[in-house]
Design a protein around this motif. Sequence first.
Motif, PDB file in Angstrom:
ATOM      1  N   THR A  66      -4.544   6.069  -4.137  1.00 41.89           N
ATOM      2  CA  THR A  66      -3.162   5.972  -5.104  1.00 41.89           C
ATOM      3  C   THR A  66      -3.568   6.488  -6.373  1.00 41.89           C
ATOM      4  O   THR A  66      -2.508   7.525  -6.729  1.00 41.89           O
ATOM      5  CB  THR A  66      -4.136   4.302  -6.303  1.00 41.89           C
ATOM      6  N   ALA A  92      -4.589   4.133   2.932  1.00 42.87           N
ATOM      7  CA  ALA A  92      -5.063   3.155   2.057  1.00 42.87           C
ATOM      8  C   ALA A  92      -5.512   1.598   2.258  1.00 42.87           C
ATOM      9  O   ALA A  92      -6.288   1.060   1.508  1.00 42.87           O
ATOM     10  CB  ALA A  92      -3.977   3.093   1.181  1.00 42.87           C
ATOM     11  N   VAL A 120       2.006  -1.755  -5.772  1.00 37.82           N
ATOM     12  CA  VAL A 120       1.859  -0.374  -5.515  1.00 37.82           C
ATOM     13  C   VAL A 120       2.139   0.545  -6.648  1.00 37.82           C
ATOM     14  O   VAL A 120       0.792   1.267  -7.072  1.00 37.82           O
ATOM     15  CB  VAL A 120       2.470   0.607  -4.349  1.00 37.82           C
ATOM     16  N   HIS A 131      -1.454   9.378  -5.186  1.00 42.73           N
ATOM     17  CA  HIS A 131      -0.467   9.320  -5.553  1.00 42.73           C
ATOM     18  C   HIS A 131      -0.005   9.799  -6.393  1.00 42.73           C
ATOM     19  O   HIS A 131       1.068  10.719  -7.198  1.00 42.73           O
ATOM     20  CB  HIS A 131       0.068   8.518  -5.099  1.00 42.73           C
ATOM     21  N   TYR A 132      -0.483   9.582  -7.635  1.00 46.24           N
ATOM     22  CA  TYR A 132      -0.666   9.382  -9.557  1.00 46.24           C
ATOM     23  C   TYR A 132      -0.033  10.785  -9.108  1.00 46.24           C
ATOM     24  O   TYR A 132       0.080  11.501 -10.062  1.00 46.24           O
ATOM     25  CB  TYR A 132      -1.290   8.465  -9.871  1.00 46.24           C
ATOM     26  N   ASP A 174      -7.559   2.587  -0.873  1.00 47.48           N
ATOM     27  CA  ASP A 174      -7.129   2.517  -1.482  1.00 47.48           C
ATOM     28  C   ASP A 174      -6.603   3.304  -2.707  1.00 47.48           C
ATOM     29  O   ASP A 174      -5.275   3.418  -3.188  1.00 47.48           O
ATOM     30  CB  ASP A 174      -6.552   0.733  -1.370  1.00 47.48           C
ATOM     31  N   TRP A 175      -8.040   2.891  -3.543  1.00 45.58           N
ATOM     32  CA  TRP A 175      -7.556   3.574  -5.087  1.00 45.58           C
ATOM     33  C   TRP A 175      -8.088   4.732  -4.895  1.00 45.58           C
ATOM     34  O   TRP A 175      -7.411   5.353  -5.349  1.00 45.58           O
ATOM     35  CB  TRP A 175      -8.944   3.534  -5.565  1.00 45.58           C
ATOM     36  N   LEU A 218       8.016   3.005  -2.633  1.00 45.90           N
ATOM     37  CA  LEU A 218       6.820   2.230  -3.552  1.00 45.90           C
ATOM     38  C   LEU A 218       7.621   1.095  -4.120  1.00 45.90           C
ATOM     39  O   LEU A 218       7.821   0.820  -5.006  1.00 45.90           O
ATOM     40  CB  LEU A 218       6.871   3.239  -5.370  1.00 45.90           C
ATOM     41  N   TYR A 268       0.783  -0.653   0.015  1.00 48.78           N
ATOM     42  CA  TYR A 268       0.249   0.100   0.079  1.00 48.78           C
ATOM     43  C   TYR A 268       1.021   1.200   0.105  1.00 48.78           C
ATOM     44  O   TYR A 268       2.084   1.332   0.703  1.00 48.78           O
ATOM     45  CB  TYR A 268      -1.350   0.054   0.735  1.00 48.78           C
ATOM     46  N   ILE A 269       0.167   2.320  -0.927  1.00 48.10           N
ATOM     47  CA  ILE A 269       1.228   4.149  -0.639  1.00 48.10           C
ATOM     48  C   ILE A 269       1.247   3.759   0.809  1.00 48.10           C
ATOM     49  O   ILE A 269       1.960   5.292   1.109  1.00 48.10           O
ATOM     50  CB  ILE A 269       0.586   4.079  -1.764  1.00 48.10           C
ATOM     51  N   LYS A 273      -0.840  -0.866  -9.134  1.00 46.82           N
ATOM     52  CA  LYS A 273      -2.024   0.001  -8.941  1.00 46.82           C
ATOM     53  C   LYS A 273      -1.986   1.046  -9.351  1.00 46.82           C
ATOM     54  O   LYS A 273      -3.108   1.735 -10.130  1.00 46.82           O
ATOM     55  CB  LYS A 273      -2.259   0.335  -7.271  1.00 46.82           C
ATOM     56  N   LEU A 274      -0.936   2.290  -9.421  1.00 46.38           N
ATOM     57  CA  LEU A 274      -1.180   3.064 -10.636  1.00 46.38           C
ATOM     58  C   LEU A 274      -0.593   3.254 -11.086  1.00 46.38           C
ATOM     59  O   LEU A 274      -0.976   4.321 -12.488  1.00 46.38           O
ATOM     60  CB  LEU A 274       1.152   3.634  -9.549  1.00 46.38           C
TER      61      LEU A 274
END
Length: 374
Positions: free
Chosen positions: A260, A249, A337, A263-264, A256-257, A333, A244-245, A340-341
């Motif tokens: 993420t 999350a 993770v 973070h993106y 979590d979404w 990362l 997880y980030i 997910k990104l």
Amino acid sequence: MKTFHCNRCSHLVFFENVLCERCEALLGYVPELREISAFEDAGEGRWRSLHPEADGALYRQCHNYSVENVCNWMIPADSEDTLCQSCQLTHTIPNLGEPDNRLYWYRLEVAKRRLLYTLAEFGLDIESRQEDPEHGLAFEFLEDGGDGSRVMTGHDNGLITLNIAEADDAHREKVRTAMGEPYRTLLGHFRHEIGHYYFSQLVENNPRWLEPFRKLFGDERADYGEALDAYYRDGAPADWQASYISAYATMHPWEDWAETWAHYMLIVDVLDTSTSYGVALLPDDPSEPTLTDRTPVEDASFDNLMKRWYPLTYALNSLNRSLGMADGYPFTLAVPVVDKLRFVHRVIADAGNKSSTSQSSKSPAKEAASKQAT
């Protein structure tokens, strides 16, 4: 975010500026161009854009620019709107009779406008509450009540609520420390909550994305209330960084979404800014992190973004430590993770491509300038 310049004297200016510090030209953001423009007074509350792509178009200041001093966006002079595209999305503002609330409102609007800029660069559509009364995007900036009632920052069917205390630097730092969070910013809150909005817009009812989402993030049908109670009772698993980030999350697939997604947005925004400024890393020792790639982020593959991200964060953290400050990027990362990104990148790219093909690639102002040029 790209770099901006005054169109009258070429002085470097920032996204939030309202006046050029060199020539004192009025500055304002033109959403149709996604550019900061310098303006000259055209009389009767109208301002003529000096941006070459505006072709001398006339604009008015948003009411919250000319009167409230919390905005710097412009409106076409012939528009019936009094508020800009950004301010129209704010449905509730803080009580301005309370000390400091105007400052908090200003900080909230600054962060929101940065959020909207990045979403526009992604090519993502936004439907307002006027366009979709049930699920359209809107913001409420509220404060805790004097009776002890608390305002919770969150998202509900397109309505994003932010507690204005998050705009108080001292309060936010206190909460960040108490919650054991390495990173907590006002812009980060906006990015996180908009992630919830786009989950409902792009993933929730889309068979193409929903099953891949569940494989990466988990089943979002899990009871959210139970997950929330368990998180605040037991905390995150000890090994959460492996998948997880952030600790938060781990609470539920929705969170979590959103973490993420946020973070993106952070990664793309920072890379876009560094690329626009021509930042490069050219160490004497070739074994040290090197960065020379200046591919525009909108043209970059996900792998390209990740390849450039490590050396940039290494330099960023080193610079912060030289300033006596904590690491600017306190994250690790792990491979799950990154996966997910990558998924977020694919969803955004797909939605942005669909948006660009469903409407003209040029704004009305750019279209007019193009016609005149030919």
